[in-house]
Design a protein around this motif. Structure first.
Motif, short mmCIF file in Angstrom:
data_model
loop_
_atom_site.label_atom_id
_atom_site.label_comp_id
_atom_site.label_asym_id
_atom_site.label_seq_id
_atom_site.Cartn_x
_atom_site.Cartn_y
_atom_site.Cartn_z
N MET A 142 0.83 -1.21 0.00
CA MET A 142 0.00 0.00 0.00
C MET A 142 0.86 1.25 0.00
O MET A 142 0.64 2.18 -0.79
N PHE A 171 3.98 4.61 12.73
CA PHE A 171 4.28 4.43 11.30
C PHE A 171 5.05 5.62 10.73
O PHE A 171 5.36 5.66 9.54
N ARG A 184 -14.04 1.93 14.57
CA ARG A 184 -14.82 1.00 13.76
C ARG A 184 -15.60 0.02 14.64
O ARG A 184 -16.76 -0.31 14.32
N ARG A 214 -5.69 1.00 -3.54
CA ARG A 214 -4.26 1.10 -3.85
C ARG A 214 -3.59 -0.26 -3.98
O ARG A 214 -2.64 -0.41 -4.74
N ALA A 259 -6.41 10.32 2.67
CA ALA A 259 -5.51 11.41 2.24
C ALA A 259 -4.06 11.02 2.51
O ALA A 259 -3.77 10.19 3.38
N1 LIG Z 1 -3.55 2.56 10.10
C1 LIG Z 1 -3.26 1.83 8.92
C2 LIG Z 1 -3.72 2.53 7.69
N2 LIG Z 1 -3.30 3.76 7.40
C3 LIG Z 1 -3.94 4.18 6.25
C4 LIG Z 1 -4.76 3.15 5.83
C5 LIG Z 1 -5.64 3.15 4.67
C6 LIG Z 1 -5.42 4.18 3.62
C7 LIG Z 1 -5.81 5.57 3.99
O1 LIG Z 1 -6.65 5.83 4.86
O2 LIG Z 1 -5.28 6.49 3.34
C8 LIG Z 1 -4.63 2.09 6.72
C9 LIG Z 1 -5.31 0.78 6.66
C10 LIG Z 1 -6.80 0.82 6.91
O3 LIG Z 1 -7.27 1.60 7.74
O4 LIG Z 1 -7.53 0.04 6.29
#
Ligand SMILES: NCc1[nH]cc(CCC(=O)O)c1CC(=O)O
Length: 309
Positions: free
Chosen positions: A17, A62, A130, A174, A198
């Motif tokens: 990703m 991250f 969630r 992505r 974003a």
């Molecule tokens: N924390 C992990 C993370 N950071 C961004 C995304 C998804 C892509 C985005 O929101 O740009 C994800 C995975 C998810 O929540 O499914």
């Protein structure tokens, strides 16, 4: 900087990703500035720790290793998923660009829509936001805490360990996994995480040349929307692991912001909307956060501390 068109070093996480979204940013930037861009893969704490995000704190896991590479000069700029950025300011780091935002919504991946899953179905997600909103939609389902990259999570559905998982639509797109999506949640049903969908480009604050260059891929409307959303999170002093959903977008020249705080059992939620001037997104975010607090948002969030995570 006098040397024209030298290649830029882009720091990125190494997941599919991250590499995909960084590649898209690199292409857009090359097209607009004429600079070549080299991707430099960096491993972050969030990539190695097996702990649930809610336990390791979420904020910055991250991001920090990429910021270290910026400050040491090993890379020129970094591309992050904006929702992974802590809301607080980072010493010496500039948010140089927010590119056009992708779809911010959450998606259910599984055999059918949420309403059609069997009673007591097992649905995986590691995010309290969630969890709370899923329980509000279907109080009978069993929410199973998971983490790992999107691919790992989808495999748990394929293996039958889980009936479904909730993931960000933008991320699934992505990595080329939109075929796994059974339902995309309207923000009325499930408000996304602040900044979801974003990206953020960061560089050293003292590199004015880079700040200027990277602005080539900035989208002011996307930046305004995510600024409003993230201000709500900042005022509530909540991190990415808080049960706080937000969504902002420009509607008829105004910035419209909706935010909610949901109790972890999904039974109670406070949900409010407001509109403001797109040039003052932080004002709008602060106002809405204050109204959420007036209505008891901190008490709803506090109950999270009593829950096993
Ligand atoms: N924390 C992990 C993370 N950071 C961004 C995304 C998804 C892509 C985005 O929101 O740009 C994800 C995975 C998810 O929540 O499914």
């Amino acid at each position: 900087m006098s040397t024209a068109k030298e290649p830029l070093r882009l720091g990125t996480r190494k997941s599919l990703m991250a590499m995909t979204q960084s590649g898209l940013v690199a292409d857009a930037l090359s097209q607009r500035t004429g600079h070549m861009v080299d991707l430099v893969g960096v491993t972050t704490q969030g990539d190695v720790s097996k702990a649930l995000l809610a336990q390791i704190g979420g904020t910055g896991v991250f991001v920090n290793a990429l910021r270290d590479r910026l400050l040491s000069g090993e890379v020129d700029f970094a591309v992050h998923s904006l929702k992974d950025l802590p809301t607080g300011p980072a010493e010496g780091i500039a948010l140089a660009a927010v590119p056009v935002r992708d779809d911010p919504r959450d998606a259910l991946c599984g055999p059918c829509k949420l309403a059609d899953l069997p009673r007591g179905a097992r649905v995986g997600t590691g995010s309290p936001r969630r969890v709370a909103q899923l329980r509000a939609l279907r109080s009978d389902i069993e929410v199973v805490p998971i983490r790992g990259n999107a691919d790992t999570r989808l495999r748990k559905v394929a293996d039958g360990e889980l009936d479904a998982v909730v993931l960000a639509y933008a991320g699934l797109k992505r990595i080329g996994r939109l075929a796994d999506v059974a339902e995309v949640f309207d923000p009325d049903q499930m408000l996304p995480a602040p900044g979801q969908g974003a990206l953020a480009l960061e560089c050293r604050a003292d590199r004015a040349d880079l700040v200027e260059l990277l602005a080539a891929v900035d989208d002011p409307a996307s930046r305004a929307a995510v600024t409003a959303e993230r201000t709500v999170l900042a005022v509530l002093e909540a991190g990415c692991s808080a049960p706080v959903g937000t969504y902002a977008a420009e509607v008829e020249q105004k910035l419209r912001l909706t935010a909610n705080v949901v109790g972890i059992d999904g039974a109670r939620q406070i949900r409010l909307s407001a509109s403001g001037h797109p040039d003052r997104p932080d004002e709008l975010g602060r106002e809405l956060a204050r109204r959420l607090l007036d209505q008891g948002a901190d008490q709803l969030m506090g109950e999270l501390d009593d829950e096993p995570r």
